[in-house]
Design a protein around this motif. Structure first.
Motif, PDB file in Angstrom:
ATOM      1  N   VAL A   1       0.836  -1.209   0.000  1.00 30.61           N
ATOM      2  CA  VAL A   1       0.000   0.000   0.000  1.00 30.61           C
ATOM      3  C   VAL A   1       0.874   1.265   0.000  1.00 30.61           C
ATOM      4  N   MET A   2       1.897   1.278   0.836  1.00 27.24           N
ATOM      5  CA  MET A   2       2.756   2.471   0.894  1.00 27.24           C
ATOM      6  C   MET A   2       3.546   2.621  -0.405  1.00 27.24           C
ATOM      7  N   ASP A   3       3.797   1.521  -1.043  1.00 28.33           N
ATOM      8  CA  ASP A   3       4.486   1.577  -2.327  1.00 28.33           C
ATOM      9  C   ASP A   3       3.550   2.153  -3.390  1.00 28.33           C
ATOM     10  N   SER A   4       2.277   1.787  -3.328  1.00 34.68           N
ATOM     11  CA  SER A   4       1.363   2.280  -4.369  1.00 34.68           C
ATOM     12  C   SER A   4       0.972   3.744  -4.127  1.00 34.68           C
ATOM     13  N   HIS A   5       1.131   4.215  -2.909  1.00 34.09           N
ATOM     14  CA  HIS A   5       0.877   5.644  -2.657  1.00 34.09           C
ATOM     15  C   HIS A   5       2.161   6.460  -2.772  1.00 34.09           C
ATOM     16  N   GLN A   6       3.173   5.834  -3.314  1.00 43.07           N
ATOM     17  CA  GLN A   6       4.435   6.524  -3.628  1.00 43.07           C
ATOM     18  C   GLN A   6       4.610   6.386  -5.131  1.00 43.07           C
ATOM     19  N   LYS A   7       4.414   7.465  -5.851  1.00 38.11           N
ATOM     20  CA  LYS A   7       4.404   7.348  -7.310  1.00 38.11           C
ATOM     21  C   LYS A   7       5.771   7.561  -7.948  1.00 38.11           C
ATOM     22  N   ASN A   8       6.733   8.017  -7.153  1.00 38.44           N
ATOM     23  CA  ASN A   8       8.079   8.141  -7.696  1.00 38.44           C
ATOM     24  C   ASN A   8       8.901   7.044  -7.022  1.00 38.44           C
ATOM     25  N   LYS A   9       9.214   6.006  -7.795  1.00 41.06           N
ATOM     26  CA  LYS A   9       9.681   4.768  -7.177  1.00 41.06           C
ATOM     27  C   LYS A   9      10.996   4.879  -6.422  1.00 41.06           C
ATOM     28  N   ALA A  10      11.762   5.958  -6.628  1.00 45.25           N
ATOM     29  CA  ALA A  10      13.006   6.087  -5.873  1.00 45.25           C
ATOM     30  C   ALA A  10      12.773   6.764  -4.519  1.00 45.25           C
ATOM     31  N   CYS A  11      11.562   7.242  -4.283  1.00 44.55           N
ATOM     32  CA  CYS A  11      11.403   8.207  -3.186  1.00 44.55           C
ATOM     33  C   CYS A  11      11.181   7.643  -1.789  1.00 44.55           C
ATOM     34  N   ASN A  12      10.613   6.446  -1.648  1.00 46.84           N
ATOM     35  CA  ASN A  12      10.493   5.933  -0.277  1.00 46.84           C
ATOM     36  C   ASN A  12      11.880   5.776   0.337  1.00 46.84           C
ATOM     37  N   PHE A  13      12.809   5.367  -0.493  1.00 48.39           N
ATOM     38  CA  PHE A  13      14.182   5.228  -0.023  1.00 48.39           C
ATOM     39  C   PHE A  13      14.745   6.607   0.361  1.00 48.39           C
ATOM     40  N   LYS A  14      14.443   7.607  -0.464  1.00 50.28           N
ATOM     41  CA  LYS A  14      14.994   8.943  -0.173  1.00 50.28           C
ATOM     42  C   LYS A  14      14.408   9.548   1.109  1.00 50.28           C
ATOM     43  N   ILE A  15      13.155   9.225   1.387  1.00 50.57           N
ATOM     44  CA  ILE A  15      12.565   9.731   2.639  1.00 50.57           C
ATOM     45  C   ILE A  15      13.428   9.266   3.810  1.00 50.57           C
ATOM     46  N   LEU A  16      13.772   7.991   3.806  1.00 57.69           N
ATOM     47  CA  LEU A  16      14.596   7.452   4.901  1.00 57.69           C
ATOM     48  C   LEU A  16      16.005   8.032   4.863  1.00 57.69           C
ATOM     49  N   TYR A  17      16.531   8.194   3.654  1.00 58.08           N
ATOM     50  CA  TYR A  17      17.895   8.711   3.495  1.00 58.08           C
ATOM     51  C   TYR A  17      18.031  10.101   4.120  1.00 58.08           C
ATOM     52  N   TYR A  18      17.051  10.974   3.828  1.00 54.71           N
ATOM     53  CA  TYR A  18      17.142  12.332   4.387  1.00 54.71           C
ATOM     54  C   TYR A  18      16.850  12.361   5.885  1.00 54.71           C
ATOM     55  N   ILE A  19      15.997  11.455   6.342  1.00 55.72           N
ATOM     56  CA  ILE A  19      15.776  11.377   7.794  1.00 55.72           C
ATOM     57  C   ILE A  19      17.096  11.022   8.468  1.00 55.72           C
ATOM     58  N   GLU A  20      17.754  10.002   7.930  1.00 56.01           N
ATOM     59  CA  GLU A  20      18.952   9.493   8.606  1.00 56.01           C
ATOM     60  C   GLU A  20      20.141  10.426   8.452  1.00 56.01           C
ATOM     61  N   ASN A  21      20.023  11.352   7.540  1.00 53.43           N
ATOM     62  CA  ASN A  21      21.033  12.379   7.406  1.00 53.43           C
ATOM     63  C   ASN A  21      21.058  13.297   8.638  1.00 53.43           C
ATOM     64  N   LEU A  22      19.878  13.557   9.186  1.00 58.04           N
ATOM     65  CA  LEU A  22      19.785  14.469  10.338  1.00 58.04           C
ATOM     66  C   LEU A  22      19.563  13.755  11.652  1.00 58.04           C
ATOM     67  N   TYR A  23      18.791  12.669  11.581  1.00 57.36           N
ATOM     68  CA  TYR A  23      18.376  11.997  12.819  1.00 57.36           C
ATOM     69  C   TYR A  23      18.746  10.523  12.755  1.00 57.36           C
ATOM     70  N   ARG A  24      18.322   9.817  13.820  1.00 58.47           N
ATOM     71  CA  ARG A  24      18.506   8.372  13.776  1.00 58.47           C
ATOM     72  C   ARG A  24      17.297   7.728  13.115  1.00 58.47           C
ATOM     73  N   LYS A  25      17.415   6.472  12.868  1.00 65.41           N
ATOM     74  CA  LYS A  25      16.356   5.720  12.171  1.00 65.41           C
ATOM     75  C   LYS A  25      15.024   5.777  12.947  1.00 65.41           C
ATOM     76  N   PRO A  26      13.913   6.053  12.252  1.00 64.02           N
ATOM     77  CA  PRO A  26      12.621   6.046  12.961  1.00 64.02           C
ATOM     78  C   PRO A  26      12.278   4.654  13.480  1.00 64.02           C
ATOM     79  N   ARG A  27      11.704   4.605  14.702  1.00 59.75           N
ATOM     80  CA  ARG A  27      11.456   3.304  15.323  1.00 59.75           C
ATOM     81  C   ARG A  27      10.017   2.837  15.166  1.00 59.75           C
ATOM     82  N   ASN A  28       9.145   3.729  14.720  1.00 61.18           N
ATOM     83  CA  ASN A  28       7.727   3.347  14.553  1.00 61.18           C
ATOM     84  C   ASN A  28       7.066   4.314  13.563  1.00 61.18           C
ATOM     85  N   PRO A  29       5.828   4.017  13.120  1.00 64.81           N
ATOM     86  CA  PRO A  29       5.173   4.883  12.123  1.00 64.81           C
ATOM     87  C   PRO A  29       5.083   6.345  12.558  1.00 64.81           C
ATOM     88  N   ALA A  30       4.801   6.580  13.829  1.00 62.29           N
ATOM     89  CA  ALA A  30       4.659   7.968  14.286  1.00 62.29           C
ATOM     90  C   ALA A  30       5.985   8.706  14.131  1.00 62.29           C
TER      91      ALA A  30
END
Ligand code: BMA
Length: 792
Positions: free
Chosen positions: A526-555
């Motif tokens: 489902v999260m893949d189908s609501h992401q229309k640019n296929k490289a971007c779910n990875f980039k969301i995590l990449y930019y998060i981890e650039n500033l912060y640590r890995k998210p531990r839960n959906p919130a």
């Protein structure tokens, strides 16, 4: 007399027989209204819903005319058919459509009309049209956008075939008003207004009307402003073209948001009982596109004052167009005005907005950068049928929107000049014909509004280097698409930056409208189908981890994706504002969403305000104090984006996270209109447990802007859990206090109508903040958190 044909229409296809839909409306809108399909936005329902538009659909209804009306001239007004359609009245063919962007006015032959009539509109599937288009292969969509191959051959909002932030659902229907005008007078086709600024301070308003005239009669034009008693009326014999000139003695000017009032005069055209009403804003817009020491400028002056433009890119507010209405658009644009935006760019892959959109921009002071509706694709300029409808479309839409005070620029297309470089020589020839010859000629014949060949463009020789930052308009995608760090933003000096952005999750409440709890994981289907640019779910995590640590839960995923993006865009905007002599504006990608999904937006589909939107209120504030931290030094600057000189008290304080003050300084500083100035330079030798706080106050002590800075990224630091107190003062007021530096405090009222005065803000130890909401907050539902809990 107007005979309204909106309302209930009977709709049928091979599969779906006889359901009623409300017009303006569409196939998908009608099927949803009748609960015949599931919500196409839920989970992966999109894929089945798309197939519905593979079929043809017929819309029909009855309508009555009186004996009296049958003796008059009857015009059928079709404000918007989406898209491929044939129209029949009492089974007689009256017109057809292959372009959703065109309004039609059809004079009906009275011999086909009766007291009881039937109108039928047969829609051809937009997919079938594209798949079967004879010259389909000469059209092209550039592949990084997930859209239907060849769909640029059809003049339908291109993103309705999918985009890298929206679903591919097709759909079809009567998306704007439909009605009959029955009279013996005719109707106003359009008018053109040009303003002359006279040396004595008066303004001459010159108006030329185009009237579909049936008989000899009179036309009156009236220009008035109740608040100062202006009432100017000119009456003439009605002609197909009439010219009126009004001289306004003490004109009250229209200004963009933050620069003054949005005064609007009333303009009426009266022909017997036929009255057309408009609003007129008196303002002088000048675009300085001269060559200079850096390249070629693109600066916007309103009433002689440079306006650094600040805003976001607008995309269609829904993939099911009938769900977009004035109320939703007002809500969105009010969230621009109230959050210090003064510009909006209407992106070229959607459709030309309704009149109410431009009326609202006039009313709220939001300058409009309008693309013509061409995006990321190749168009065949030798296809005569295609070119003929395109010419009509552009002429008509320019005629419709040209008089709005808010409109300051028309761009030929979105990113085609840039994209076409990788295409064929033939494609480049077609591009030049359409966007450097045919369309600019039409725009210039119809209006004096500035025409920009493409967004982005460097002007001059085509295709050289359209995205060169030193020339005119540009987009910057090195951060995000090319995964450069946010700091890259501080190395660019674009003349006008009309796209730059980073993706984040929508608010958690919105995610839950399309995914089940167990699916809120970027790797789920489902999260893949609501992401229309296929490289971007990875980039969301990449930019998060650039500033912060890995998210531990959906919130945490939602929160950190949003705060990281907000930090990045803030870094860019503050940098551009510190360089206002060279940079003329920031328009971030993107303001809003078309459906609920992961995207670059600052406001999600359900009007959930993301961290970026709250940040924009601060980084777009008319008076800004900002911090530019480099490795060895820290610079503090003030920016005044108003038309008046301003005197401020600026302070900085270096604090420990526990509140201990290390150093402080205060300065009284005066800035001219539309200017910026560096006021402090400090050595950058901050300890890990220190924060630099800056504040800008007016002479009465009101805080106009503040900012925080730490010399290291959050992931390199450890915060203590603060004693954060969030308490109710009254139904609409919250008091927030803390005993330790607390970063990115997020208050979630679980009600998107509770727009807070601030959110995702930070507090020093001992600092207090009052937060207000226009709507009462349900304190039982109010939740809060901060970054400290995540980066312990
Ligand atoms: C730009 C836009 C859009 C696109 C966005 C994000 O290129 O013009 O076409 O959706 O970037 O990729």
């Amino acid at each position: 007399m107007k005979i309204d044909l909106n309302g209930k229409w009977n709709v049928s296809s091979k599969t779906y027989q006889n359901f009623l839909t409300t017009v303006p409306g569409s196939v998908l809108g009608g099927l949803l209204e009748n609960k015949l399909i599931e919500d196409p936005y839920y989970r992966v329902n999109e894929y089945e819903a798309k197939k519905i538009s593979f079929e043809d659909f017929t819309f029909e209804r009855d309508f009555a005319l009186t004996k009296e009306q049958l003796k008059k001239t009857n015009f059928l007004f079709l404000d918007g058919l989406d898209t491929v359609a044939k129209v029949y009245v009492n089974d007689v063919f009256v017109t057809s459509s292959i372009n959703m962007h065109i309004m039609q006015r059809v004079q009906l032959d009275n011999s086909i009309l009766k007291e009881n009539n039937h109108i039928k509109i047969e829609f051809t599937s937009p997919y079938q049209y594209v798949w079967n288009y004879p010259r389909k292969d000469t059209f092209k969509t550039y592949s990084y956008n997930v859209t239907e191959v060849g769909s640029t051959c059809l003049r339908k909002s291109n993103c309705m075939f999918g985009w890298d932030w929206g679903p591919n659902l097709g759909d079809m229907g009567i998306y704007r008003d439909i009605y009959i005008i029955s009279n013996d007078v005719g109707y106003l086709e359009n008018y053109r207004q040009e303003l002359e600024f006279l040396e004595n301070g008066k303004i001459k308003v010159n108006i030329v009307t185009a009237y579909k005239k049936i008989k000899d009669t009179k036309i009156a034009a009236i220009l008035s402003l109740k608040q100062d008693g202006t009432y100017l009326k000119i009456e003439q014999d009605l002609k197909e073209t009439n010219q009126f000139s009004f001289v306004v003695d003490n004109p009250k000017l229209w200004y963009p948001n933050g620069f003054g009032e949005q005064t609007l005069y009333d303009l009426e055209f009266v022909v017997e009982d036929q009255i057309d009403k408009y609003k007129v804003g008196l303002r002088k817009i000048k675009i300085d596109d001269s060559y200079d020491e850096w390249g070629r400028n693109l600066a916007i002056y309103v009433n002689g004052i440079k306006v650094f433009v600040k805003g976001g890119d607008y995309i269609p507010q829904d993939a099911i167009l009938s769900r977009v209405n004035e109320e939703r658009t007002r809500r969105l644009l009010t969230l621009c005005k109230d959050f210090n935006h003064n510009v909006i760019r209407v992106w070229g892959g959607g459709y030309y907005p309704d009149d109410y959109f431009f009326n609202l921009c006039d009313e709220l002071g939001i300058l409009v950068f309008e693309d013509l509706m061409f995006a990321c694709g190749r168009f065949n300029a030798d296809d005569e049928a295609f070119m003929s409808t395109v010419k009509d479309e552009v002429r008509q839409n320019v005629q419709r929107i040209r008089n709005h005070a808010s409109l300051f620029l028309i761009s030929g297309n979105n990113e085609i000049e840039d994209g076409i470089r990788g295409d064929t020589e033939q494609a480049r020839i077609w591009y030049a014909k359409i966007f450097a010859d045919v369309l600019p000629k039409i725009v210039k014949e119809e209006t004096n509004i500035y025409y920009l060949q493409s967004s982005p463009t460097s002007g001059g020789k085509l295709f050289d280097d359209p995205n060169n930052m030193n020339y005119l308009d540009c987009h910057s995608w090195d951060v995000w698409h090319m995964t450069k760090p946010f700091e890259h933003f501080k190395t660019i000096y674009p003349r006008l930056l009309s796209e730059f952005g980073c993706q984040s999750m929508p608010n958690l409440d919105t995610v839950k409208t399309y995914a089940r709890e167990d699916e809120i994981d970027l790797e789920s289907e489902v999260m893949d189908s609501h992401q229309k640019n296929k490289a971007c779910n990875f980039k969301i995590l990449y930019y998060i981890e650039n500033l912060y640590r890995k998210p531990r839960n959906p919130a945490e995923l939602v929160y950190l994706s949003q705060t990281s993006v907000a930090e990045g865009i803030k870094m860019c905007v503050e940098h551009l504002r510190r360089n206002k002599n060279r940079c003329n504006g920031a328009i971030y990608w993107q303001l809003n969403d078309t459906w609920p999904g992961q995207s670059w937006s600052s406001i999600d589909y359900n009007f959930g305000l993301k961290a970026l939107h709250y940040y924009s209120r601060r980084f777009y504030a008319p008076h800004l104090i900002s911090i530019d931290g480099e490795e060895t030094c820290i610079k503090i600057a003030v920016s005044n984006d108003t038309k008046d000189e301003a005197t401020y008290i600026a302070t900085y304080g270096l604090y420990k996270f526990n509140g201990e003050l290390i150093k402080q300084e205060e300065l009284k500083v005066t800035l001219g209109p539309s200017s910026d100035k560096q006021i402090f330079e400090l050595e950058n030798n901050m300890d890990d447990d220190m924060v630099l706080y800056v504040e800008l106050k007016d002479l009465a002590g009101n805080v106009l802007s503040n900012n925080f800075y730490q010399s290291k990224k959050d992931k390199e630091l450890h915060y203590k859990k603060p004693n954060l107190s969030v308490s109710k003062i009254d139904d609409k007021t919250i008091l927030v206090k803390t005993n330790y530096y607390t970063k990115n405090i997020y208050l979630e009222p679980h009600d998107n109508e509770c727009v807070l005065s601030d959110n995702y803000f930070s507090l020093l130890a001992g600092q207090e903040k009052i937060i207000t909401s226009k709507k009462a907050i349900d304190f039982n539902k109010l939740e809060f958190k901060s970054l400290n809990e995540i980066c312990e």
